[in-house]
Every structure is written in C-alpha cells, then in structure tokens.
Design an enzyme around this catalytic site. Structure first.
Site, PDB file in Angstrom:
ATOM      1  CD  GLU A 274      -3.269   0.431   2.088  1.00  0.00           C
ATOM      2  OE1 GLU A 274      -4.272  -0.215   1.792  1.00  0.00           O
ATOM      3  OE2 GLU A 274      -3.061   0.861   3.228  1.00  0.00           O
ATOM      4  CG  HIS A 295       6.421 -30.005   0.757  1.00  0.00           C
ATOM      5  ND1 HIS A 295       6.939 -31.274   0.597  1.00  0.00           N
ATOM      6  CD2 HIS A 295       7.168 -29.405   1.710  1.00  0.00           C
ATOM      7  CE1 HIS A 295       7.945 -31.431   1.447  1.00  0.00           C
ATOM      8  NE2 HIS A 295       8.111 -30.315   2.133  1.00  0.00           N
ATOM      9  CE  LYS A 409     -12.137   2.194   1.228  1.00  0.00           C
ATOM     10  NZ  LYS A 409     -11.463   3.145   2.106  1.00  0.00           N
TER      11      LYS A 409
END
Ligand code: PA5
Length: 437
Positions: A274, A295, A409
């Site tokens: 950010e 793995h 938003k």
C-alpha cells in the site's frame, strides 16, 4: 537486533548502485519531515514519545476489560487489523490460550459473520472496534451486527462492554462513542493505518492478551535509536530491494520458516504494497510459508520465470524445544536425526533452500531476527516502518497515502445505491449490462 545479509542477492547485481547521496538526502527528508506525505510521520518518534503513563493506562484498561470477559471481539480491517493480529500470532501460543480474541469486519462474508454470530450468542464477550476514520464500511457493518447482539444480551450494560479505538475528533464512530459513553482510545491524525500497530490499535488488544507492551515499546525504542544512524540495516534492505527492482526483479516474496510469523507476512505485505504501489511503480509483494509452501510453490520458485527475489525472515533462536526421539525399529530411517531439535533441522532446510533457490536464479535477502518475543516484535515493526519510508522515497512515491483504494469503494457505494452516487451507478450498470451480453 536485526541483521540483513545481502550476500545471496549481490551476485545478481549487474553493478552495485552507489546510493549514498540519495540515502543521505532521504534520511534527512524523513527526519526533517519535509518529504511527500510528511504530515503522516507521527510514527517516526512514537517510540520515544510514548510515555510510561500512556502504557500504564492501556494496561489498566486491558486488565479491566479482562475482568469483564476473556473473549474479545476485535472489529477492524487493513491497518486496524493486520498488525495486531500479526503480534498476537507471533507472541502467543498457537494452542494454549487463557483468552480468546476473535475478529470481524475484515471481510464482507455473510457465512463468516453468521458463524461468528452463532458462536458469540452463547458466549460472554466484549468488543474492541477499531477504525481510524470511523467510516470504513466493513467494520462499520460488523459493529452494527455485534453491537446489536451485545445490546440484546446485556441491555443497558452493553455500553460498558464496548471499547472504541478511533480518531480523536473525526468520524461517525467518534460521534457514536461520545453519545453512548463508550470507553475510547484516541488515535493521532498524523499516523496512518498501516503505521499504527504501536498505538492503541495494536497495544490494547495485545495487552488484553497479557503481552508485555512495555517490552514491545522498548524494542521499538531500541530500533528507533539504531536507525537514527544513516548506515543501518533497514536502509541496506531498502536499497537492495530497490536495486533488484531496477534490475527487473519486480516480485518480492517474503518468506518465513515459523508459522507464528504467518500473519506478520500479511502485515508486511500491506505495509509495502500500500505504501509503494503507486504511479505504476512498486514491487509486487507476495508471501510464502516454508517449509510448507516448498511442497506447493517450490517448483515455481526454483524453475519458474526469473522475476522474483525472496526476503527471508530467519529466526535465530527458538524459545521452545522438541527433539526427535530415537526409535529402535527405525522403519523410517530417521535415526540419523535422533536427539536433534526441530530447529536444527529447520535451519538446514533454510540453508538448503537458500542455496538451491539462489543457484536457480532467485536472489535472496536474509533478515535475521534474534528470537520471537515482545521486544523483537517492537524492534522489527519499527525496522520495517523505516525501511518502507526509505524504499518508497527511493522509488519517488508518497509512502503514506493510498489514493488507489478509493476506486473500488466508489463503485461499491454506487452499486449499493448510496446517496450521491446515482450518476456513477448508471454508468456502472450500463457497463455491467454490456459485458454480460
Ligand atoms: O493503511 C490504511 O490506511 C488502511 O489499510 C486502513 O487501515 C484501513 O482501510 C482501515 O481504515 P480505518 O481504520 O479508517 O477503518
């Protein structure tokens, strides 16, 4: 103490950059508070400005909260969630807890919140809602849901079970807290969310968990003083990742060998992602948990596209021991490891991977941490704050804003029918219709 070893990254430098002048200037800019976004540098001197009394009153509040309930529901997202969860996971036992800390408001999942609601319905609990702005949708919705549950259970006594961490003056949460008389912790307006774990955002829940927050701040203070020198390991790390970025290693994977650090990686990703991902610049941050992910992702790291480097958080000393027992049958042929501790084996896995990955074309930066305790948590958090500020300024971006997070938003508010978003809603609906043909 934190030590950075770049010897497994250096061979990948075409020519080592001399950034002495830039680092000197940026260091000055940070401390003189004259760089981009410097109005959010409140974290810089926090370790020396936080007083004994500040900590005492947080500890007292946490102890009082513990007398009310041993189950705390923390509601928050982003910087109001990741760092404190990272601290809890790093510093408390995974299995044996005298308290319970649950989380809400960090997603919008109906099934998650329903399950949590049903679980809490049968429990005695208290809430710490954390939102600096006091207006973030996810925690605000979760707070509505769980506040109602508290009110249904405890009626007029519910208010005594709500602790609010928010801006000193602004936001609807502050207003609600004042009107309802909730206990509040004030947040300074010069510390952004992802730089807030050493404030009440992190310290209250950590103290509730019985952790020594004085020791956390002692570690942060030591880090503050160590990093006042210009020649320091946080800047060495910042400079190395910058050089790797310029050489086309545009993906940084942060790696641990201790599951207690899993959430720390999440916090770290937010901090760097950010702070730096702006103006089409910045390293793409990712994380891997070793040896688990060896793995699953090991193949990709060893032989996939050569775009990445690894930053390994290596813990030197384990605070707990468990040894491999001898076994007379030795069906598994593991007697050659008998009496060794798991840390001795983990250390060899680390070295083996370091050699294999770097020889396979992946530069490795190793950050060595003495041990996982409160002191080192505080030290490490501050270390990365400082490294992040240096790193973002080297890139030429403002480390302390996040303009890009508004785009989704606005769309969400428009699609949900919020007042004032009608025009955008029409445009988006048209786009969605066109794409669904
Ligand atoms: O780092 C940030 O600023 C963000 O991640 C915020 O912490 C996050 O959006 C939550 O904001 P708030 O604490 O205002 O609810």
């Amino acid at each position: 103490m934190i030590k950075v070893n770049i010897n497994y990254a250096k061979p990948f430098f075409k020519k080592e950059l001399n950034l002495e002048k830039e680092i000197k200037e940026i260091h000055q800019k940070i401390h003189e508070k004259s760089g981009l976004g410097s109005e959010f540098l409140g974290w810089l001197e926090l370790p020396i400005k936080t007083t004994e009394n500040d900590l005492k009153s947080l500890i007292k509040a946490a102890q009082e909260a513990r007398t009310k309930s041993s189950t705390l529901l923390v509601i928050g997202i982003g910087g109001s969630y990741l760092g404190l969860k990272a601290g809890l996971e790093m510093l408390t036992s995974t299995f044996n807890k005298e308290f319970e800390i649950l989380f809400a408001g960090f997603n919008l999942s109906e099934s998650y919140h329903r399950d949590l609601y049903d679980y809490l319905k049968e429990k005695d609990f208290i809430i710490n809602v954390i939102s600096k702005s006091g207006t973030t949708t996810e925690p605000a919705l979760a707070f509505r849901i769980f506040k109602k549950l508290l009110e249904d259970k405890y009626h007029e006594k519910a208010n005594e079970r709500i602790f609010v961490t928010t801006d000193k003056e602004k936001g609807s949460l502050r207003k609600m807290a004042s009107l309802k008389g909730y206990q509040t912790f004030d947040l300074a307006n010069d510390i952004g969310g992802r730089f807030s774990v050493l404030t009440a955002v992190g310290l209250f829940p950590l103290a509730f968990a019985g952790l020594d927050i004085k020791e956390i701040m002692r570690g942060a203070k030591a880090s503050y003083y160590d990093l006042l020198k210009r020649d320091n390991d946080a800047y060495l790390y910042a400079k190395t990742r910058y050089q790797l970025y310029l050489e086309g290693k545009t993906i940084e994977t942060i790696v641990n060998y201790e599951p207690q650090l899993n959430f720390f990686l999440e916090w770290w990703m937010q901090l760097f992602g950010e702070s730096e991902g702006k103006d089409n610049k910045g390293l793409f941050v990712s994380s891997a948990k070793f040896t688990t992910d060896l793995h699953s992702l090991g193949q990709l790291f060893q032989e996939g596209p050569r775009l990445m480097f690894e930053t390994v958080l290596k813990v030197k000393e384990s605070s707990k021991t468990i040894k491999i027992p001898a076994d007379n049958d030795n069906f598994d042929d593991l007697n050659y490891l008998k009496e060794k501790s798991l840390t001795e084996i983990n250390d060899q896995a680390f070295l083996a991977t370091l050699l294999a990955h770097s020889e396979g074309g992946v530069p490795n930066v190793v950050i060595e941490i003495e041990k996982l305790d409160c002191y080192h948590f505080g030290y490490l958090v501050y270390f990365f704050f400082k490294a992040c500020a240096m790193s973002a300024y080297l890139l030429g971006v403002n480390p302390f804003n996040q303009p890009g997070v508004e785009a989704y938003k606005d769309n969400m508010f428009a699609l949900l029918g919020k007042q004032g978003y009608q025009e955008l809603a029409q445009k988006l609906t048209k786009k969605i219709e066109d794409k669904s043909e």
